[in-house]
Each structure stands twice: as structure tokens, then as C-alpha cells.
Design an enzyme around this catalytic site. Structure first.
Site, PDB file in Angstrom:
ATOM      1  N   ARG A   1     -10.341  -3.983  -6.169  1.00  0.00           N
ATOM      2  CA  ARG A   1     -10.953  -2.938  -5.355  1.00  0.00           C
ATOM      3  C   ARG A   1     -10.843  -3.333  -3.889  1.00  0.00           C
ATOM      4  O   ARG A   1     -11.075  -4.498  -3.529  1.00  0.00           O
ATOM      5  CB  ARG A   1     -12.440  -2.750  -5.725  1.00  0.00           C
ATOM      6  CG  ARG A   1     -12.675  -1.963  -7.001  1.00  0.00           C
ATOM      7  CD  ARG A   1     -12.223  -0.498  -6.872  1.00  0.00           C
ATOM      8  NE  ARG A   1     -12.416   0.283  -8.087  1.00  0.00           N
ATOM      9  CZ  ARG A   1     -11.465   0.581  -8.968  1.00  0.00           C
ATOM     10  NH1 ARG A   1     -10.234   0.152  -8.803  1.00  0.00           N
ATOM     11  NH2 ARG A   1     -11.742   1.348 -10.018  1.00  0.00           N
TER      12      ARG A   1
ATOM     13  N   ASP B   1      -2.915  -4.225  -3.796  1.00  0.00           N
ATOM     14  CA  ASP B   1      -2.649  -2.956  -4.487  1.00  0.00           C
ATOM     15  C   ASP B   1      -3.767  -1.972  -4.203  1.00  0.00           C
ATOM     16  O   ASP B   1      -3.709  -0.821  -4.634  1.00  0.00           O
ATOM     17  CB  ASP B   1      -2.561  -3.235  -6.002  1.00  0.00           C
ATOM     18  CG  ASP B   1      -2.122  -2.022  -6.800  1.00  0.00           C
ATOM     19  OD1 ASP B   1      -1.059  -1.456  -6.460  1.00  0.00           O
ATOM     20  OD2 ASP B   1      -2.833  -1.619  -7.741  1.00  0.00           O
TER      21      ASP B   1
ATOM     22  N   GLU C   1      -8.337   3.660   0.972  1.00  0.00           N
ATOM     23  CA  GLU C   1      -7.151   4.216   0.297  1.00  0.00           C
ATOM     24  C   GLU C   1      -7.303   5.671  -0.136  1.00  0.00           C
ATOM     25  O   GLU C   1      -6.307   6.362  -0.358  1.00  0.00           O
ATOM     26  CB  GLU C   1      -6.784   3.355  -0.919  1.00  0.00           C
ATOM     27  CG  GLU C   1      -7.769   3.456  -2.077  1.00  0.00           C
ATOM     28  CD  GLU C   1      -7.374   2.586  -3.266  1.00  0.00           C
ATOM     29  OE1 GLU C   1      -7.308   1.366  -3.112  1.00  0.00           O
ATOM     30  OE2 GLU C   1      -7.118   3.157  -4.344  1.00  0.00           O
TER      31      GLU C   1
ATOM     32  N   HIS D   1      -1.997   1.249  -5.210  1.00  0.00           N
ATOM     33  CA  HIS D   1      -2.831   1.313  -6.424  1.00  0.00           C
ATOM     34  C   HIS D   1      -1.984   1.670  -7.653  1.00  0.00           C
ATOM     35  O   HIS D   1      -2.359   2.547  -8.449  1.00  0.00           O
ATOM     36  CB  HIS D   1      -3.979   2.312  -6.243  1.00  0.00           C
ATOM     37  CG  HIS D   1      -5.228   1.902  -6.991  1.00  0.00           C
ATOM     38  ND1 HIS D   1      -6.489   1.991  -6.452  1.00  0.00           N
ATOM     39  CD2 HIS D   1      -5.406   1.400  -8.236  1.00  0.00           C
ATOM     40  CE1 HIS D   1      -7.382   1.574  -7.331  1.00  0.00           C
ATOM     41  NE2 HIS D   1      -6.741   1.201  -8.426  1.00  0.00           N
TER      42      HIS D   1
HETATM   43  C1  COI Z   1      -9.243   2.105 -12.612  1.00  0.00           C
HETATM   44  O1  COI Z   1      -8.945   2.269 -13.804  1.00  0.00           O
HETATM   45  O2  COI Z   1     -10.429   2.150 -12.225  1.00  0.00           O
HETATM   46  C2  COI Z   1      -8.178   1.879 -11.640  1.00  0.00           C
HETATM   47  O3  COI Z   1      -8.398   1.265 -10.640  1.00  0.00           O
HETATM   48  C3  COI Z   1      -6.862   2.531 -11.854  1.00  0.00           C
HETATM   49  C4  COI Z   1      -6.918   3.939 -11.390  1.00  0.00           C
HETATM   50  C5  COI Z   1      -6.096   4.155 -10.166  1.00  0.00           C
HETATM   51  C6  COI Z   1      -6.485   4.865 -12.479  1.00  0.00           C
END
Ligand code: COI
Length: 331
Positions: A235, A259, A264, A296
Site C-alpha cells: 500500500r 507498485d 495512485e 498496481h
Molecule cells: C487488493 O487486492 O487489495 C489489491 O491491492 C489489488 C487490487 C488492485 C485489485
């Protein structure tokens, strides 16, 4: 029984259609629009909604669902930090996430990007594109010669430890919840300070919680080894990016693989190729030879997308039938 799914992307449709074929008894509606107080109306008549978005599930949005008689919501992702739990509690929402869709997707991305920083593949690729085929100064550091510090040894951290041990690297870990299997291997250190002091590469695998906010900051960076490599696939708000950029400027930090980014939302997963990037910091980070930015996408594999759709729809159905689901979020 009816489930309405929001924010369905093209790459999710095959899994959703397969689920629909396997569950002819359930009526499924879907849209590519995200859930907000206005689009909530699309779910009228549904018993549950299936969602994924980084935008907040605000009190207004949850109230709009409540007014339609809907209090079951299944997230197709892990993170629940964008849900207003106070309102959810008020309206007795049952909420599920997909806690484990493919830990490997994220762990292997962290390992690959970390290794790319160590082997300096970005500057090397740029040199080669420019037909500069000299070796120096892009000399690599071998993965197996490094000590990796893994902060958070849950599903993803654990897979990353396995991958790194496969490379022959030394791995140490820190978590407030210790995994007995990893404890038996003796990987745990007793404090984050010990991990900072001993690690050549540090990878973050903890959730966004108030106590983890900006855990990588000026003070903690000062406790790290010189030439440390940082990896964040978890995060954005775990890192004070200004402090990290100062560490990159001073040379204290050898490289960064990120990432996720604190700002973001509205920036990642959009095409800016014909526009100026609206965030100067991300433009600066992308331009650096020792920084790898991915938008991400660590999670974004065929396996993960399939699991996210399938498990979340299963959870919605379980809620409707009044059955237990292991994916229920207890809040
Ligand atoms: C999550 O699953 O919380 C992620 O960070 C991935 C998301 C971008 C689908």
C-alpha cells in the site's frame, strides 16, 4: 437470487460468464461502471453486490444500497481500507473480500522487481537501446548475496520468503503475528529496528492501518544499511515518499521498486501517453534509473483475476443463502 456486479472489466468477463454458466439458478447483472450513490440504482432488485474499486465506499454509497434493501457486498480484492465500516455496521452489512487470490502473483512481482533493481536492468536496457554495449558501470549485486528483510509474513510475505530462499538468499522477517512454520526456521527478528539494521533489501507486506502509516520515513530510513533496496507492492501510504526520494537523492537508498503510490487513485490504470502526468513526483520517480514504478499491477495475472471473480461471487451467493463463507470480513 440476484447478484449485481460493478466495475467489471473486459478481462474479468470470461470468469464471470463461467460462474454464471455454473450457477444458472442465480440471476447476474453487471456493468463496467463503479459503485457510487448514483450507480447504486442499477442494483435495484439484487440481493447482493459484487465490487472492486479503489474509490471509497462512502456512507452515501452504502446508504443508497441500504435504501434498495441491499446489505451484502463482496469485494473482488483484498484491501478493505476504502470501506466506511461505521456506516456498514449501522446497516448490518455482510462484507467479504478475497483474502487469498494468488499470493504468488504479488510475491513473484516483488522478487522480480527487487532482482531487477539489484542487477540494474533498467539502466542496462537503456544503454543497450542506445547501442552502448559496455559493461561498466552497470554492475549487478547477486540476489543470493543479500539479506532480505520481509515485513509482514502473511500469505504474500511467506511465498516471497520461499522464492527468495530458492535463490539462495538469506531471509529475515518481522511480524506481530508469527507463523509457526517460519518461526521453526528461525527467520524472525524481534524488532523492526533489527530488521532495518540487518537487511540489504526490505520488502513490505503489511496492510494499510493507522499504525503502519508512513512506517518508512526519514527516521526509519536512517536506521537502514547504506545502499538498501526498498520494495513496496502493498500500500502506498506505508511509505513517506518524500523521505524515500531524499534517500534516493543522497544515495542512502540504492533503488526502489514500487507498485503502489499514496496518491495512485485516479492516476494508475489510466493512459497518460498523450497527456502530461498530473503528478510531478510520480513523473520524477519514473524517470529515475534506479526506480521501477508499476501501476498496481503486481496482482494482475490470469490466475488472480479468475480467483477474484469466482471467490467473490461464491461469497455473495453464500451470504444470500445464509451460509458461512471463509471470505467474510469480520469488522
Ligand atoms: C487488493 O487486492 O487489495 C489489491 O491491492 C489489488 C487490487 C488492485 C485489485
Amino acid at each position: 437470487m440476484k447478484i449485481f456486479a460493478y466495475g467489471i472489466r473486459e478481462d474479468e468477463q470470461a470468469a464471470l460468464k463461467e460462474w454464471m454458466t455454473n450457477h444458472p439458478e442465480v440471476e447476474v447483472g453487471y456493468t463496467d461502471e463503479l459503485l457510487n450513490p448514483q450507480t447504486a440504482q442499477l442494483a435495484a432488485g439484487a440481493d447482493a453486490v459484487d465490487v472492486y474499486q479503489q474509490l471509497a465506499y462512502t456512507p452515501e454509497t452504502l446508504t443508497a444500497l441500504h435504501e434498495l434493501g441491499i446489505n451484502k457486498m463482496s469485494l473482488r480484492n483484498v484491501g478493505t481500507d476504502n470501506i466506511d465500516f461505521e456506516t456498514a455496521r449501522c446497516f448490518d452489512f455482510s462484507i467479504s473480500n478475497v483474502a487469498v487470490y494468488s499470493p504468488n502473483a504479488i510475491a513473484e512481482h516483488a522478487a522480480i522487481q527487487g532482482a531487477r533493481i539489484l542487477r540494474q536492468t533498467k539502466p542496462l536496457d537503456h544503454k543497450i537501446e542506445n547501442h552502448d554495449l559496455r559493461w561498466a558501470p552497470t554492475i549487478g549485486r547477486e540476489v543470493r548475496m543479500q539479506t532480505f528483510g520481509i515485513i509482514g509474513t502473511g500469505h504474500i510475505g511467506h511465498v516471497l520468503i520461499d522464492i527468495l530462499q530458492g535463490f539462495g538468499a538469506k531471509v529475515i522477517g518481522y511480524d506481530i503475528y508469527r507463523n509457526p512454520e517460519l518461526e521453526a526456521e528461525g527467520i524472525y527478528v524481534d524488532s523492526l529496528d533489527e530488521l532495518y539494521a540487518q537487511s540489504d533489501v526490505i520488502s513490505l507486506h503489511v496492510p494499510s492501518l493507522p499504525e503502519n502509516y508512513h512506517m518508512i520515513n526519514k527516521e526509519t530510513i536512517a536506521k537502514m544499511k547504506d545502499d538498501v533496496v526498498l520494495i513496496n507492492v502493498s500500500r502506498g501510504d506505508l511509505m513517506d515518499i518524500d523521505a524515500v526520494m531524499s534517500g534516493l537523492d543522497s544515495g542512502k537508498i540504492f533503488g526502489l521498486a514500487m507498485d503502489v503510490y499514496e496518491n495512485e487513485v485516479g492516476l494508475f490504470n489510466k493512459d497518460w501517453s498523450n497527456d502530461k502526468l498530473p503528478d510531478e513526483k510520480i513523473a520524477d520517480l519514473i524517470a529515475r534509473e534506479n526506480v521501477l514504478v508499476t501501476p498496481h499491477t503486481a496482482f494482475y495475472t490470469t490466475k488472480a483475476v479468475y480467483e477474484m471473480v469466482t471467490q467473490s461471487m461464491n461469497a455473495s451467493l453464500a451470504f444470500i443463502k445464509g451460509e458461512e463463507t471463509a471470505n467474510e470480513v469480520k469488522y
